[in-house]
Design an enzyme around this catalytic site. Structure first.
Site, PDB file in Angstrom:
ATOM      1  N   HIS A   1     -32.751  27.593  -7.972  1.00 15.52           N
ATOM      2  CA  HIS A   1     -33.073  28.749  -7.127  1.00 15.52           C
ATOM      3  C   HIS A   1     -34.538  28.714  -6.700  1.00 15.52           C
ATOM      4  CE1 HIS A   1     -32.270  32.739  -5.527  1.00 15.52           C
ATOM      5  NE2 HIS A   1     -33.404  33.142  -6.053  1.00 15.52           N
TER       6      HIS A   1
ATOM      7  N   ASN B   1     -33.455  -3.050 -23.290  1.00 17.73           N
ATOM      8  CA  ASN B   1     -33.049  -4.148 -24.172  1.00 17.73           C
ATOM      9  C   ASN B   1     -32.259  -3.637 -25.374  1.00 17.73           C
ATOM     10  OD1 ASN B   1     -33.929  -6.396 -22.794  1.00 17.73           O
ATOM     11  ND2 ASN B   1     -35.945  -6.426 -23.760  1.00 17.73           N
TER      12      ASN B   1
ATOM     13  N   GLU C   1     -26.806  25.158  -5.704  1.00 16.10           N
ATOM     14  CA  GLU C   1     -26.999  26.425  -6.411  1.00 16.10           C
ATOM     15  C   GLU C   1     -25.750  27.297  -6.327  1.00 16.10           C
ATOM     16  OE1 GLU C   1     -30.014  30.260  -6.025  1.00 16.10           O
ATOM     17  OE2 GLU C   1     -29.234  29.218  -4.264  1.00 16.10           O
TER      18      GLU C   1
END
Length: 711
Positions: A46, A444, A68
């Site tokens: 908002h 990794n 929203e």
């Protein structure tokens, strides 16, 4: 404030909100029913929407509005939090960031359409069960029914006033009324107040609209003025409330008006109050002049009013401090200004050292006292300024939750990221440059370290793997640990790969720790297949170079089948460090104090007893050493008794031989020019108190250079 500056401020705040949005979405994934977390997501969206519209980012506002709207259904418990919904909102968050980066430029319209179509699909699927509406009374059975009832128009009373002051210059109510007018019909009338000079004006606005009360409040959400806004739904009962009930309501308020207090005490009646208000004079003066009440009585009532206002103000201040500490306790400062401040403090430290040296050569007690006071203030200013640059490393840690989430899904693994020590502080420059190395290490661990769920279960492990990202202070350093409970590293596979690539000879004997160091060689990889994340032999050498550039070190520990741990040691700051000043001939050097363990003497007879081998027997331990004079080719003969500075580099002890040790030195680091920046073993320079230059030793690079030269 110019439009360009306004837009820049919005972009900075929007980036912060996007970071908060990502963190909150990850939290929501773990607790999908937590209404507080849902509201935090909604508020972030908002705010981005409202601020974007205010500062001209209409494309961002329009796109965020769609996201929203869907999340408003979640907030109203009309839509469940699902993995599909979260994936779409994560993609929406990334798309908003790309729109910010483009700053009005073109973005991928196809991606935006896919996101919006996905949100529409999720929203429509949730609304399907409620789409069938019962037929209206009197309609034939089986006849057509309305799919959706028309929204009801309601009336709202909006009371607007300034919370603690009168309107500032430039305030206008018109923009707010225009926004309210977009919701429906509205009218405004000023309210007569008892003391307009003190309380400021009050406006009553009536609004008739099909919008909700929340939509009306949203109009005032982005106002830059400190307004107190009351929104109440109008009904006949409220409008017809008898005066006695209104009086009871007034009695219950702590911040009573002067006229209310006098009416409550029976000193005046409603007609007296109305007559006084019509004259538009200060109420106390009017009542005294008309003889309705004496002056002492008015002053007593005014004292009660002032006390009540103070109490209410203190209470509001406490609540504001609890709810929004950042609004009064922090400000946003450009990084360039902060860097400039640190540079100036560094220059001040140098000048202070020069003054101390000059004063030390004289026997003037007044100058000595002033010099000591300047040194105290300089040290305090230095520490305070460096403290401003310190940021909690948790700001970096939070970025990687999303990385682990997405890569886990890509590889079909179940991985939890656990963080510790997020409050540990590091220099902002170190944190910024630490991002890529940590990302490589985490990738990794996800790709090579953690096994697939079925492999983990076969090995007697829980199906969910864990990666720990932890930070802690250790002396003048920060230790960062990345550990996992995966398959660990195979030292024999590393040896075989190193022999294959010609890094070592087959007969070479290396410890497990030395074998693990080979992983940092460029192009080294034991991966059996390439993936989108790793296996091409790039990454770990980048990690090593990045950590070295931060004057840090990296160490690997691993046990096959149990997991791996990578430990990174970093200095707290890159601007000013504590160093040990040493001398070799006429040249001066500074060794970072965080690497120094102790200093011992080295006599010629000690060298002869060791058979001219460059090793020192120190309390039963063999410590190799480097001659700084030979490495930098300093002219002159060494003294009969030299000094060895014992340092610890990457878990091993190493001695550095110098002519003499001068002592600790507050070192302001200066970068070297292009001619000297690639000199092996030197990381920078500093200016001494007498104006001469001392070179700063890069101990890890020095050791590697000596080892490489001896092979």
């Amino acid at each position: 404030m110019s439009d360009d500056l306004n837009r820049q401020v919005f972009r900075e705040e929007a980036y912060d909100l996007l970071g908060e949005l990502e963190t909150t979405l990850l939290e929501l994934e773990q607790t999908p029913g937590d209404l507080d977390v849902i509201n935090r997501v909604f508020r972030a969206l908002h705010t981005i929407k409202g601020s974007g519209s205010m500062f001209g980012f209409e494309d961002i506002a329009a796109f965020t509005h769609e996201v929203e709207t869907v999340f408003d259904q979640v907030r109203n418990e009309e839509l469940a939090v699902t993995t599909e919904l979260l994936n779409l909102v994560f993609r929406a968050r990334d798309h908003i960031q790309k729109m910010l980066d483009a700053d009005g430029g073109a973005v991928d319209a196809e991606v935006q359409r896919e996101i919006l179509d996905g949100l529409t699909r999720v929203s429509a699927a949730a609304a399907e069960p409620a789409a069938v509406v019962a037929a209206a009374p009197g309609a034939e059975a089986g006849g057509p029914a309305e799919a959706e009832a028309a929204p009801e128009e309601c009336g709202y009373a909006v009371r607007i006033r300034f919370r603690d002051s009168r309107p500032p210059a430039g305030f206008s109510l018109e923009p707010l009324l225009e926004e309210l007018g977009k919701l429906g019909s509205c009218g405004v009338s000023p309210e007569k107040v008892l003391d307009p000079e003190k309380s400021g004006p009050v406006w009553n606005v009536t609004v008739r609209t099909t919008a909700s009360e929340e939509n009306i409040r949203d109009v005032f959400f982005f106002s830059e003025f400190d307004l107190d806004v009351e929104v109440r739904r109008q009904d006949d009962a409220a409008q017809a409330a008898p005066p006695v009930e209104q009086l009871e309501e007034a009695k219950a308020r702590p911040d009573k008006k002067l006229g209310e207090i006098l009416m409550e005490e029976g000193a005046i009646g409603p007609s007296d109050l109305a007559e006084a208000l019509a004259q538009q004079k200060p109420l106390g003066q009017i009542l005294v002049e008309s003889g309705k009440v004496d002056k002492d009585r008015v002053e007593q009532a005014a004292a009660k009013q002032a006390q009540a206002r103070r109490e209410v103000g203190e209470k509001r201040g406490e609540e504001a401090g609890k709810g929004h500490p950042e609004s009064v306790s922090s400000i946003r400062v450009a990084a360039e200004k902060l860097d400039n401040l640190v540079d100036l403090v560094g220059e001040l430290v140098i000048v202070q050292a020069q003054i101390s040296q000059v004063v030390g050569e004289r026997s003037d007690p007044v100058l000595t006292a002033l010099s000591e006071e300047l040194e105290r203030l300089s040290d305090a200013l230095r520490d305070s300024t460096l403290g401003i640059r310190m940021l909690p490393i948790g700001t970096t840690f939070s970025r990687y939750r999303r990385l682990v989430r997405d890569l886990s899904a890509d590889f079909g693994k179940d991985i939890a990221l656990v963080t510790q020590g997020a409050e540990t502080e590091l220099d902002k420059t170190v944190i910024e440059r630490l991002g890529d190395p940590l990302m490589h290490l985490l990738r990794n661990s996800i790709d090579h370290g953690i096994e697939p769920p079925e492999e983990r279960q076969a090995a007697g492990k829980p199906s969910q793997g864990t990666i720990l990202l932890a930070a802690e202070h250790s002396g003048g350093e920060v230790l960062i640990r990345i550990s996992d409970d995966g398959r660990g590293m195979d030292s024999e596979a590393i040896r075989a790969k190193a022999v294959e690539r010609g890094l070592i000879q087959p007969e070479t004997e290396l410890s497990e720790k030395e074998l693990f160091k080979l992983i940092f060689e460029p192009g080294f990889s034991t991966a059996k297949k390439l993936t989108s994340v790793s296996g091409r032999g790039v990454g770990m050498d980048v990690v090593k170079r990045s950590i070295d550039s931060l004057r840090g070190s990296v160490e690997i520990r691993s046990r096959k089948g149990q997991g791996s741990e990578i430990i990174i040691r970093l200095p707290l700051t890159l601007a000013i460090i504590d160093g040990l000043q040493v001398r070799v001939g006429d040249a001066f050097f500074v060794i970072p104090l965080s690497l120094v363990e102790e200093c011992v003497e080295l006599a010629h007879q000690d060298v002869e007893e060791a058979g001219n081998q460059r090793i020192l027997y120190l309390r039963g331990e063999i410590v190799p050493y480097i001659h700084l004079r030979e490495w930098f080719e300093v002219d002159g003969a060494p003294p009969a008794i030299e000094q060895i500075v014992i340092t610890r580099v990457e878990g091993s002890r190493m001695g550095i031989v110098v002519d003499s040790v001068i002592g600790e030195h507050q070192t302001v680091i200066k970068t070297l020019g292009r001619v000297y920046k690639d000199v092996e073993g030197i990381s920078g320079a500093t200016i001494k108190g007498d104006g001469s230059i001392a070179l700063i030793i890069d101990v890890p690079r020095l050791v590697r250079g000596v080892v490489a030269a001896s092979q």
